[in-house]
Design an enzyme around this catalytic site. Structure first.
Site, PDB file in Angstrom:
ATOM      1  N   HIS A   1      -9.356   1.370   5.274  1.00  0.00           N
ATOM      2  CA  HIS A   1      -8.068   1.553   5.951  1.00  0.00           C
ATOM      3  C   HIS A   1      -8.242   2.520   7.117  1.00  0.00           C
ATOM      4  O   HIS A   1      -9.036   3.462   7.039  1.00  0.00           O
ATOM      5  CB  HIS A   1      -7.033   2.087   4.948  1.00  0.00           C
TER       6      HIS A   1
ATOM      7  N   GLY B   1       2.858   2.158  10.753  1.00  0.00           N
ATOM      8  CA  GLY B   1       3.861   3.217  10.599  1.00  0.00           C
ATOM      9  C   GLY B   1       4.645   3.534  11.863  1.00  0.00           C
ATOM     10  O   GLY B   1       5.350   4.543  11.930  1.00  0.00           O
TER      11      GLY B   1
ATOM     12  N   GLY C   1       2.875  -1.168   4.241  1.00  0.00           N
ATOM     13  CA  GLY C   1       2.906   0.246   3.892  1.00  0.00           C
ATOM     14  C   GLY C   1       4.320   0.687   3.568  1.00  0.00           C
ATOM     15  O   GLY C   1       4.834   0.458   2.466  1.00  0.00           O
ATOM     16  N   GLY C   2       4.991   1.299   4.538  1.00  0.00           N
ATOM     17  CA  GLY C   2       6.305   1.914   4.324  1.00  0.00           C
ATOM     18  C   GLY C   2       7.303   1.009   3.617  1.00  0.00           C
ATOM     19  O   GLY C   2       8.028   1.459   2.715  1.00  0.00           O
TER      20      GLY C   2
ATOM     21  N   SER D   1       3.600  -2.272  10.268  1.00  0.00           N
ATOM     22  CA  SER D   1       5.043  -2.368  10.496  1.00  0.00           C
ATOM     23  C   SER D   1       5.628  -3.729  10.114  1.00  0.00           C
ATOM     24  O   SER D   1       6.536  -4.231  10.776  1.00  0.00           O
ATOM     25  CB  SER D   1       5.382  -2.020  11.948  1.00  0.00           C
TER      26      SER D   1
ATOM     27  N   GLU E   1      -5.184  -4.852  10.778  1.00  0.00           N
ATOM     28  CA  GLU E   1      -4.112  -3.874  10.978  1.00  0.00           C
ATOM     29  C   GLU E   1      -4.356  -3.110  12.279  1.00  0.00           C
ATOM     30  O   GLU E   1      -5.173  -2.171  12.302  1.00  0.00           O
ATOM     31  CB  GLU E   1      -4.082  -2.869   9.828  1.00  0.00           C
TER      32      GLU E   1
ATOM     33  N   GLU F   1      -6.575   4.892   8.059  1.00  0.00           N
ATOM     34  CA  GLU F   1      -6.347   6.309   7.713  1.00  0.00           C
ATOM     35  C   GLU F   1      -7.577   6.913   7.047  1.00  0.00           C
ATOM     36  O   GLU F   1      -7.840   8.116   7.191  1.00  0.00           O
ATOM     37  CB  GLU F   1      -5.092   6.417   6.831  1.00  0.00           C
TER      38      GLU F   1
ATOM     39  N   ASN G   1       0.865  -1.183   0.000  1.00  0.00           N
ATOM     40  CA  ASN G   1       0.000   0.000   0.000  1.00  0.00           C
ATOM     41  C   ASN G   1       0.898   1.229   0.000  1.00  0.00           C
ATOM     42  O   ASN G   1       1.487   1.566   1.020  1.00  0.00           O
ATOM     43  CB  ASN G   1      -0.880  -0.049   1.262  1.00  0.00           C
ATOM     44  N   TRP G   2       1.024   1.848  -1.156  1.00  0.00           N
ATOM     45  CA  TRP G   2       1.930   3.001  -1.266  1.00  0.00           C
ATOM     46  C   TRP G   2       1.349   4.257  -0.617  1.00  0.00           C
ATOM     47  O   TRP G   2       2.033   5.258  -0.483  1.00  0.00           O
ATOM     48  CB  TRP G   2       2.241   3.283  -2.740  1.00  0.00           C
ATOM     49  N   LYS G   3       0.077   4.235  -0.256  1.00  0.00           N
ATOM     50  CA  LYS G   3      -0.573   5.411   0.342  1.00  0.00           C
ATOM     51  C   LYS G   3      -0.361   6.627  -0.575  1.00  0.00           C
ATOM     52  O   LYS G   3      -0.321   6.477  -1.785  1.00  0.00           O
ATOM     53  CB  LYS G   3      -0.065   5.627   1.764  1.00  0.00           C
TER      54      LYS G   3
HETATM   55  P1  PGA Z   1       3.055   0.210   7.570  1.00  0.00           P
HETATM   56  O1  PGA Z   1       1.569   0.443   7.026  1.00  0.00           O
HETATM   57  O2  PGA Z   1       3.544  -1.080   6.966  1.00  0.00           O
HETATM   58  O3  PGA Z   1       3.831   1.410   7.110  1.00  0.00           O
HETATM   59  O4  PGA Z   1       2.961   0.111   9.056  1.00  0.00           O
HETATM   60  C1  PGA Z   1       0.682  -0.628   6.862  1.00  0.00           C
HETATM   61  C2  PGA Z   1      -0.628  -0.131   6.313  1.00  0.00           C
HETATM   62  O5  PGA Z   1      -1.101   0.936   6.733  1.00  0.00           O
HETATM   63  O6  PGA Z   1      -1.235  -0.790   5.447  1.00  0.00           O
END
Ligand code: PGA
Length: 251
Positions: free
Chosen positions: A97, A173, A233-234, A212, A167, A99, A12-14
């Site tokens: 998600h 993050g 994500g990251g 993470s 999640e 966010e 997930n590149w956000k």
């Molecule tokens: P993260 O994000 O791997 O940077 O913790 C995961 C996500 O929000 O899907």
């Protein structure tokens, strides 16, 4: 029951990625083999979907999207429908998600409508759920994720059109992750809820862990029973890190 489920590692590149970032995705694409032990997907920002889908055609790399509007079209300035994402080449859409839930006040009822839109377009919904730090401290994790799961999933969900992503909000993050035992407890609970509601297809639905996930913890997290892959994500932004996570499956 779940050992036969083919894992999915989804990045997930956000809100990250310009045209130059496609080089990272190309490196992932070129490292994958058709007979690899996991499905691999990148969900770039909407601006990059069409180009990346073209470049990933005839390769094992799948392309997904992040979020969509519930309607197929209409007067919704700035929004994108699931049909448009499909038209651009996406095979799946991340919905719910944390966010989106926190930045845009999305409730599970909204997430369900979006998941229905994803299904209407013939795509796979990756439905995210997870507890906050406060909810975990108050030992509300299972009741929170149980409620979110029940209210976010459409009745038409099945193993082909729906993936669950657990999640924990506090793990996203932050570099923090739950223990393998904590992940196991939540995934076992979610599996039970999916089987109770959907029967056999609930037993085959993929349940990803996200929050993470890094190359150095992927193997332990991915070995947990009923963890059928990762939402990353990251660590999905750099090909080396993402490939390090995919390697947890021996790819
Ligand atoms: P993260 O994000 O791997 O940077 O913790 C995961 C996500 O929000 O899907």
């Amino acid at each position: 029951m779940t050992s036969s489920v083919r894992p999915l590692v989804a990045g997930n590149w956000k809100m990250n990625g310009l045209a130059a970032s496609l080089a990272e995705a190309r490196r992932v694409r070129d490292a994958l083999s058709k007979s690899g032990p996991a499905d691999v997907m990148i969900c770039p920002p909407a601006t990059l979907i069409a180009e990346l889908a073209r470049e990933a055609a005839n390769s094992p790399l799948l392309i997904g999207a992040q979020d969509c509007h519930a309607a197929a079209s209409g007067a919704h300035t700035g929004d994108i429908s699931a049909e448009m994402l499909k038209d651009a080449g996406a095979r799946a859409v991340i919905v719910g998600h944390s966010e989106r839930r926190s930045d845009h006040g999305e409730r599970s009822s909204d997430v369900r409508r979006k998941a229905e839109a994803v299904h209407r377009a013939g795509l796979t919904a990756i439905v995210c759920i997870g507890e906050t730090a406060g909810e975990r401290r108050a030992e509300l994790t299972l009741s929170v994720v149980g409620r979110q799961l029940a209210a976010s999933l459409p009745d038409a969900a099945n193993a082909g059109n729906t993936v669950i992503a657990y999640e924990p909000v506090w793990a996203i993050g932050t570099g923090l992750t739950p223990t393998a035992a904590d992940v196991a407890a939540v995934h076992k609970f979610l599996r039970g809820a999916l089987v109770a509601r959907f029967g056999g297809t609930g037993g085959a639905m993929r349940i990803l862990y996200g929050g993470s996930v890094k190359p150095d913890n992927a193997r332990e997290l991915m070995a947990v029973p009923d963890v059928n892959g990762a939402l990353v994500g990251g660590a999905s932004l750099k090909a080396n890190d993402f490939l390090g996570i995919i390697a947890a499956y021996g790819a």
